[in-house]
Design a protein around this motif. Structure first.
Motif, short mmCIF file in Angstrom:
data_model
loop_
_atom_site.label_atom_id
_atom_site.label_comp_id
_atom_site.label_asym_id
_atom_site.label_seq_id
_atom_site.Cartn_x
_atom_site.Cartn_y
_atom_site.Cartn_z
N SER A 165 1.06 -1.15 -0.08
CA SER A 165 -0.01 0.07 -0.21
C SER A 165 1.07 1.32 -0.07
O SER A 165 1.85 1.41 0.72
CB SER A 165 -0.98 0.08 1.29
OG SER A 165 -1.84 1.21 1.24
N SER A 256 -2.31 -4.40 1.50
CA SER A 256 -2.32 -3.66 2.66
C SER A 256 -1.04 -4.13 3.28
O SER A 256 -0.84 -5.14 3.20
CB SER A 256 -3.64 -3.61 3.57
OG SER A 256 -3.92 -4.97 3.74
N VAL A 384 -8.51 4.49 -2.04
CA VAL A 384 -8.14 3.97 -0.67
C VAL A 384 -9.23 2.76 -0.36
O VAL A 384 -10.46 3.30 -0.65
CB VAL A 384 -8.01 4.94 0.18
CG1 VAL A 384 -7.68 4.31 1.67
CG2 VAL A 384 -6.94 5.85 0.01
N THR A 386 -10.62 0.47 2.69
CA THR A 386 -10.44 0.08 3.96
C THR A 386 -11.65 -1.16 4.40
O THR A 386 -12.42 -1.38 3.62
CB THR A 386 -10.73 1.21 4.77
OG1 THR A 386 -12.17 1.86 4.51
CG2 THR A 386 -9.72 2.25 4.64
N THR A 388 -13.40 -3.30 7.86
CA THR A 388 -13.58 -3.53 9.34
C THR A 388 -14.52 -5.13 9.39
O THR A 388 -15.37 -5.29 8.27
CB THR A 388 -14.10 -2.76 10.24
OG1 THR A 388 -15.41 -2.45 9.75
CG2 THR A 388 -13.23 -1.47 10.28
N GLY A 398 -9.94 -4.09 12.71
CA GLY A 398 -9.24 -3.34 11.59
C GLY A 398 -8.56 -4.10 10.49
O GLY A 398 -7.66 -4.80 11.31
N GLY A 400 -6.99 -2.18 8.13
CA GLY A 400 -6.27 -1.18 7.61
C GLY A 400 -6.44 -0.67 6.57
O GLY A 400 -7.67 -0.62 6.17
N GLU A 401 -5.69 -0.37 5.62
CA GLU A 401 -5.95 0.08 4.16
C GLU A 401 -5.15 -0.14 3.12
O GLU A 401 -3.81 -0.48 3.62
CB GLU A 401 -6.18 1.65 4.29
CG GLU A 401 -4.81 2.48 4.51
CD GLU A 401 -4.87 4.03 4.37
OE1 GLU A 401 -5.96 4.66 4.90
OE2 GLU A 401 -4.06 4.40 3.83
#
Length: 410
Positions: A165, A256, A384, A386, A388, A398, A400-401
């Motif tokens: 990423s 990620s 981006v 993301t 969860t 989480g 992350g991204e």
């Protein structure tokens, strides 16, 4: 200067003790790549923590590596031991004096590709995505190919172009044939797209010539990461008949920096969607317990604006079925293998994971809050993704991204 303890992490932090994802990082003060574990807004230097706490030599050796591959190769019993030790180091009182100085502020850590990718395979596991794209690429024909509901379709990608990423994505060049033209032309892709996906990181190896059953998948899948399978749709449309994706996909795949262990997703397990086509025994998961569907909520942002929220729970094929099919011909698994889910798309217009679906093949550009619109990606655009997932006690896990910015063709 804050006097807050580095161990102070709110109960509902998505990177609390219920998560503990693995990555690889370095700092300006110490440029050595080393394994890190995210804890709140800090990164634990896992190898240094193992030494400081007097961990068993075999465990300490796994965490001292500059990449995750030795840990991946160690197998499920070792993964459980390491996770148990990490939890004790971060939540117990006994090791706070030794471990505290080894928690690096996340802002000071440069996050690297967490493992050396052995092989990369991308599946096509969303029925919603397959139908949407099939209608665009094969207008007037059945959007699903005859085999789609009998096996998880996939293609073998290019491991060497998997990047972490934040890495720039250079607009690819190739052949593309515009509508109404008799011959192809060459140049930068004019229909650059994204694909919001989940990646599965393989640890435990299997012997070539053997098969991995669905019930054994958890012994081989170490964890998950977010993945963006960047796609040049014009190149792909011209080349993919009869063999499938090639240059339209192989220029870049972003992942990620955090690999969330499969154990952290225990509360995200869910049954896959109901299926209307009988499956052959090696793919029949109707009695699987626990189920291998995953309730993961994803978000796709373009230049800071949320354009879609794909639901991974809607995926037709599960990771266990992908592992079973991937190895049914005797193909072996290796530590560091990465296989992706394919684009994650749901039934709603704002739940699809690619611009080609969101814009109906570019015919209906998406309007962004800043007044601009996009049919496909332009140079300078940033994407981006993301996600969860549900965790214990109502907390969220989480993932992350995964981010990338488009650079002009070279």
């Amino acid at each position: 200067m804050s006097t807050e303890s580095p161990f102070t992490v709110p109960h509902d932090d998505p990177f609390g003790p219920h998560n503990l994802p693995y990555g690889v990082f370095r700092t300006a003060a110490d440029p050595r790549p080393r394994i890190g574990v995210r804890y709140g807004y800090r990164v634990l230097d896992a190898g240094a923590a193992a030494r400081a706490t007097g961990a068993p030599p075999d465990l300490a050796e796994l965490l001292a590596a500059p990449v995750l591959n030795p840990l991946l190769a160690a197998g499920r019993p070792a993964w459980t031991r390491v996770r148990t030790a990490l939890t004790a180091w971060l939540t117990g009182e006994a090791h706070r004096e030794a471990v505290g100085p080894l928690l690096v502020p996340l802002a000071e850590a440069e996050l690297l590709l967490p493992f050396e990718v052995a092989d990369y395979v991308d599946f096509y596991a969303s029925e919603h995505h397959a139908v949407n794209v099939g209608r665009i690429f094969r207008a007037g024909a059945d959007p699903l190919t005859p085999n789609w509901k009998h096996l998880p379709i996939g293609y073998h990608g290019r491991a060497g172009t998997v990047v972490v990423s934040g890495s720039p994505v250079v607009r690819p060049c190739g052949q593309r044939r515009a509508a109404g033209e008799a011959a192809p032309s060459y140049g930068p892709s004019l229909r650059l797209d994204v694909e919001a996906e989940l990646g599965f990181v393989v640890g435990g190896a299997s012997e070539r010539g053997s098969r991995v059953a669905m019930a054994e998948a958890d012994d081989h899948v170490f964890g998950v990461c977010l993945l963006n399978d960047w796609s040049a749709r014009d190149v792909q449309a011209w080349e993919y008949v009869p063999l499938g994706p090639f240059l339209g996909k192989s220029f870049a795949t972003s992942v990620s920096p955090w690999v969330v262990p499969l154990e952290a997703l225990a509360h995200a397990r869910t049954a896959p969607p109901a299926r209307d086509t009988p499956l052959l025994p090696y793919l029949d998961d109707s009695a699987a317990q626990p189920p291998c569907g995953l309730d993961i909520a994803m978000e796709l942002r373009l230049n800071g604006h949320t354009v879609s929220r794909p639901p991974f729970a809607a995926m037709y094929w599960t990771y266990a079925q992908m592992v079973a099919h991937l190895t049914v011909n005797g193909a072996s698994l290796r530590p560091g293998d990465l296989f992706a889910s394919g684009t994650v798309s749901g039934p709603a217009a704002d739940s699809v994971g690619a611009l080609i679906e969101l814009t109906h093949g570019g015919e209906r550009p998406v309007e962004l809050p800043d007044g601009s619109s996009r049919a496909f990606l332009e140079d300078g655009d940033e994407v981006v993704i993301t996600a969860t997932a549900p965790g214990p006690g109502g907390v969220r896990i989480g993932l992350g991204e995964v981010a990338g910015r488009v650079e002009p063709a070279r």
